[in-house]
Scaffold this active site. Structure first.
Site, PDB file in Angstrom:
ATOM      1  CB  CYS A  22       1.635  -5.180  -4.149  1.00  0.00           C
ATOM      2  SG  CYS A  22       3.178  -4.919  -4.779  1.00  0.00           S
ATOM      3  CB  CYS A  25       3.859  -3.779  -1.817  1.00  0.00           C
ATOM      4  SG  CYS A  25       3.475  -2.809  -3.284  1.00  0.00           S
TER       5      CYS A  25
END
Length: 103
Positions: A22, A25
């Site tokens: 991600c 992230c």
């Protein structure tokens, strides 16, 4: 120690639910790494990879709805104080944490 037990402690626990694949992230992890030195000593950051730590992810999803990554949650003595989906930038995050720590 089980994570649900750990967050019962007297510290403040900022949990970051993330995934290695991600992109937001990865940005959040960098922000948290930079923020670590600015946090009060009674705040601990815990990073949970949702793909590798399925047990904690499932437990916290059932109780607190981890609906996407990154998800940030702030706990104190087992109580959820704050939750956010998506990236939260350093200054904003520091302000939120300090508001809870100083209350």
């Amino acid at each position: 120690m089980d994570l649900l037990e750990k967050i019962q402690g007297d510290k403040f626990y900022l949990i970051d639910f993330y995934a290695a694949w991600c992109a937001p992230c990865k940005m959040q992890v960098e922000i948290l790494d930079d923020l670590q030195t600015k946090l009060p000593s009674d705040v601990e950051i815990i990073k949970i990879d949702v793909d590798l730590d399925k047990l904690n992810t499932i437990q916290f999803d059932a109780m607190y709805q981890v609906q996407g990554v990154p998800t940030l949650m702030l706990f104190h003595q087992g109580k959820l104080l704050w939750k956010h989906y998506g990236v939260k930038f350093g200054d904003d995050l520091l302000t939120i944490i300090n508001q809870h720590v100083n209350n």
